[in-house]
Design a protein around this motif. Structure first.
Motif, PDB file in Angstrom:
ATOM      1  N   GLY A 264       7.052   1.568  -2.610  1.00 49.41           N
ATOM      2  CA  GLY A 264       7.148   2.002  -4.004  1.00 49.41           C
ATOM      3  C   GLY A 264       6.364   1.149  -4.972  1.00 49.41           C
ATOM      4  N   PHE A 265       5.265   0.553  -4.500  1.00 42.70           N
ATOM      5  CA  PHE A 265       4.434  -0.300  -5.347  1.00 42.70           C
ATOM      6  C   PHE A 265       3.347   0.531  -6.025  1.00 42.70           C
ATOM      7  CE2 PHE A 265       0.497  -2.809  -5.826  1.00 42.70           C
ATOM      8  CZ  PHE A 265       0.953  -3.837  -6.637  1.00 42.70           C
ATOM      9  N   GLY A 296       4.725  10.654 -10.859  1.00 45.68           N
ATOM     10  CA  GLY A 296       3.886  10.610 -12.059  1.00 45.68           C
ATOM     11  C   GLY A 296       3.916   9.298 -12.804  1.00 45.68           C
ATOM     12  N   TRP A 297       4.630   8.291 -12.279  1.00 49.95           N
ATOM     13  CA  TRP A 297       4.793   7.048 -13.039  1.00 49.95           C
ATOM     14  C   TRP A 297       3.612   6.111 -12.869  1.00 49.95           C
ATOM     15  CZ3 TRP A 297       5.773   1.721 -11.797  1.00 49.95           C
ATOM     16  CH2 TRP A 297       6.136   0.953 -12.918  1.00 49.95           C
ATOM     17  N   THR A 298       3.157   5.556 -13.992  1.00 51.80           N
ATOM     18  CA  THR A 298       2.172   4.476 -13.986  1.00 51.80           C
ATOM     19  C   THR A 298       2.711   3.352 -14.855  1.00 51.80           C
ATOM     20  OG1 THR A 298      -0.080   3.787 -14.570  1.00 51.80           O
ATOM     21  CG2 THR A 298       0.880   5.565 -15.876  1.00 51.80           C
ATOM     22  N   PRO A 299       2.521   2.095 -14.454  1.00 54.80           N
ATOM     23  CA  PRO A 299       3.007   0.982 -15.278  1.00 54.80           C
ATOM     24  C   PRO A 299       2.015   0.552 -16.354  1.00 54.80           C
ATOM     25  CG  PRO A 299       2.145   0.154 -13.205  1.00 54.80           C
ATOM     26  CD  PRO A 299       2.017   1.649 -13.153  1.00 54.80           C
ATOM     27  N   GLY A 312       1.792   8.810  -7.360  1.00 56.37           N
ATOM     28  CA  GLY A 312       1.426   9.888  -6.448  1.00 56.37           C
ATOM     29  C   GLY A 312      -0.070  10.078  -6.264  1.00 56.37           C
ATOM     30  N   ASN A 313      -0.862   9.461  -7.143  1.00 59.69           N
ATOM     31  CA  ASN A 313      -2.318   9.645  -7.081  1.00 59.69           C
ATOM     32  C   ASN A 313      -3.033   8.479  -6.396  1.00 59.69           C
ATOM     33  OD1 ASN A 313      -4.312  11.605  -7.701  1.00 59.69           O
ATOM     34  ND2 ASN A 313      -5.093  10.349  -9.367  1.00 59.69           N
TER      35      ASN A 313
END
Length: 524
Positions: A264-265, A296-299, A312-313
């Protein structure tokens, strides 16, 4: 007179590759060279905060060495090792899909290369001052980002994720001006230096910049050097060897990203200048761990609109970056069909290996035609409501195929807002657990063996964003105990560690939108 550390220095990069003839830190275009000589900036009051004992041993150093003045001075840039000439690498890169031209080591300075126990390591300071590649920046780093890099480098290693490493974390005694969210609110923060360690820090961008400038001579020299020292099993340089080299880089990149997805990194800034040619996770900037399972999450605040580097990308971005490396290597290979075949293989291999990885996370050792559907259905139901990825997969090891009705009880601790779990969502979970129990009937592994196996794949402890922020907040007040606590905790991420149970917990409410916990910038 300060004594020097006893390191087996075996520099190759600077001895075998062309150097920038100009020796100063003025920002400039560096042509027909792979690096520039540059000395670190001396700091006001260097202070060592933490050292990785494991990395000390890897380098042939002792814990006693780490307590010496020589160690502190060397790994804060205040003293240069004898018979060495520190340098910064020249490279370019595609940033957020656009060619950015020359980038280079703007805040990293390589000290030397050493050999110990038949392993070679490059030692690099991050945050040690200006280089010709710093452009308008100061080449420094702050404590905030340095804590994150130091902890994460070693945490990833113990998770089994290919990564660069970290030796030490130190304060410089200087204050550094930074605008953490790029919103005009700059403030002074404590300066820091991390010593990074890797077999090599070569990136896709090292090759891209030479191809972009049509400097094929230097490109060939660099590729030959890379194969000779890091892919020597491929044999003598030739067009076929160059193809095999690209194939291996593609394979290593694939495996690295599979591991990212497994734990999950989210890297947050997968520009080509941040892609290691050795398939190592490199440049820990605005990274983050998935808390709720969300493709869809980006930090990264810079990526918040287009989400190019969202969780996911990441597999697609690995492939996109490999296309850019293929373009850079093309002048040496001149066979587009062969390069495309390798890129197409990445696509098919990723699908296959991703399914293998998910089977492992679910404790499935035998292959079955319905596994892809089982995984897809799980990923769908995980996203119906905020569900903690780490807690869900870790608790799933306790599931018994004879008692599918207990699945709902296993998952309840992973829900962030249990009150929002509707009857419809509950029913979808019931269906999935029933399908999972049915699938487990086809397995021969006993429950306890499956549980043990799953607990080697699904970590119990990861460097959650709020944990890193707690360590940073304490460190800014001069308390480094949490850095040590998390460093030790994350050395055994798959162990139960009952005394550390408090860190096996969902993100607290206060951290959902807090800067440094939910979103981060590249500010360092």
């Amino acid at each position: 007179m300060t004594k020097h550390l006893n390191l087996n220095i075996q520099d190759q990069f600077t001895k075998e590759l062309p150097a920038d003839p100009i020796v100063d830190t003025n920002s400039r275009q560096v042509l027909q060279a792979c690096f520039s000589y540059v000395n670190p900036k001396k700091t006001a009051q260097p202070e060592l905060i933490h050292v990785s004992k494991n990395m000390l041993k890897n380098l042939g150093l002792t814990e006693a060495d780490a307590k010496t003045e020589a160690f502190v001075k060397t790994f804060t840039g205040n003293s240069i090792l004898p018979n060495t000439k520190p340098y910064a690498m020249c490279y370019g890169g595609h940033q957020f899909g656009r060619w950015a031209g020359q980038l280079g080591d703007g805040r990293a300075i390589n000290l030397c290369e050493i050999e110990h126990n038949n392993n070679r390591w490059a030692l690099q300071l991050k945050g040690a001052g200006k280089t010709p590649y710093s452009r308008t920046a100061d080449g420094l780093a702050v404590l905030r980002s340095s804590v994150r890099e130091y902890l994460c480098s070693e945490a990833m290693h113990y998770l089994g994720v290919p990564t660069t490493r970290a030796l030490s974390l130190a304060l410089t005694g200087d204050m550094v001006l930074r605008d953490i969210l790029y919103n005009g609110n700059a403030a002074y923060e404590k300066g820091a230096v991390v010593t990074r360690v890797a077999p090599s820090f070569l990136r896709f961008g090292n090759y891209e910049i030479l191809a972009a400038r049509q400097d094929i001579k230097t490109l060939k020299t660099l590729v030959n050097y890379t194969i000779k020292h890091h892919f020597s099993h491929l044999g003598a340089a030739s067009k076929e060897t160059y193809l095999q080299f690209f194939q291996e880089v593609a394979t290593r990149t694939l495996h690295m990203i599979i591991h990212w997805q497994r734990v999950g990194f989210v890297h947050g800034v997968m520009n080509t200048d941040n892609m290691s040619v050795l398939g190592l996770t490199i440049d820990y900037g605005p990274y983050g761990w998935l808390e709720d399972f969300n493709f869809g999450w980006t930090p990264n605040t810079t990526d918040s609109q287009h989400k190019r580097y969202r969780f996911g990308n990441q597999p697609n971005m690995g492939l996109w970056n490999l296309y850019q490396l293929a373009n850079a290597l093309y002048p040496l290979i001149e066979d587009a069909t062969a390069l495309e075949a390798i890129l197409n293989k990445y696509k098919t291999d990723f699908e296959l290996e991703s399914l293998v990885m998910m089977r492992q996370k679910l404790g499935l050792q035998l292959e079955h035609d319905q596994d892809a559907q089982l995984v897809q259905d799980l990923e769908t139901v995980l996203q119906l409501a905020e569900t903690d990825m780490t807690i869900f997969f870790r608790n799933l090891a306790n599931f018994k195929k004879e008692q599918p009705e207990q699945g709902s009880a296993l998952i309840k601790d992973a829900f962030y807002e249990p009150s929002k779990i509707t009857a419809a969502i509950k029913q979808q979970w019931v269906h999935w657990f029933e399908a999972y129990a049915k699938r487990l009937q086809k397995e021969t592994m006993p429950h306890t063996a499956r549980q043990e196996f799953m607990n080697t794949i699904n970590p119990k402890y990861v460097l959650r964003n709020y944990m890193a922020q707690l360590a940073i907040d304490a460190a800014n007040q001069g308390d480094y105990s949490l850095i040590d606590t998390f460093f030790k905790l994350l050395k055994q991420p798959y162990h139960e560690q009952p005394h550390n149970q408090q860190w096996f917990a969902k993100r607290p409410d206060w951290a959902k939108y807090k800067v440094g916990c939910s979103m981060l910038s590249c500010s360092s």
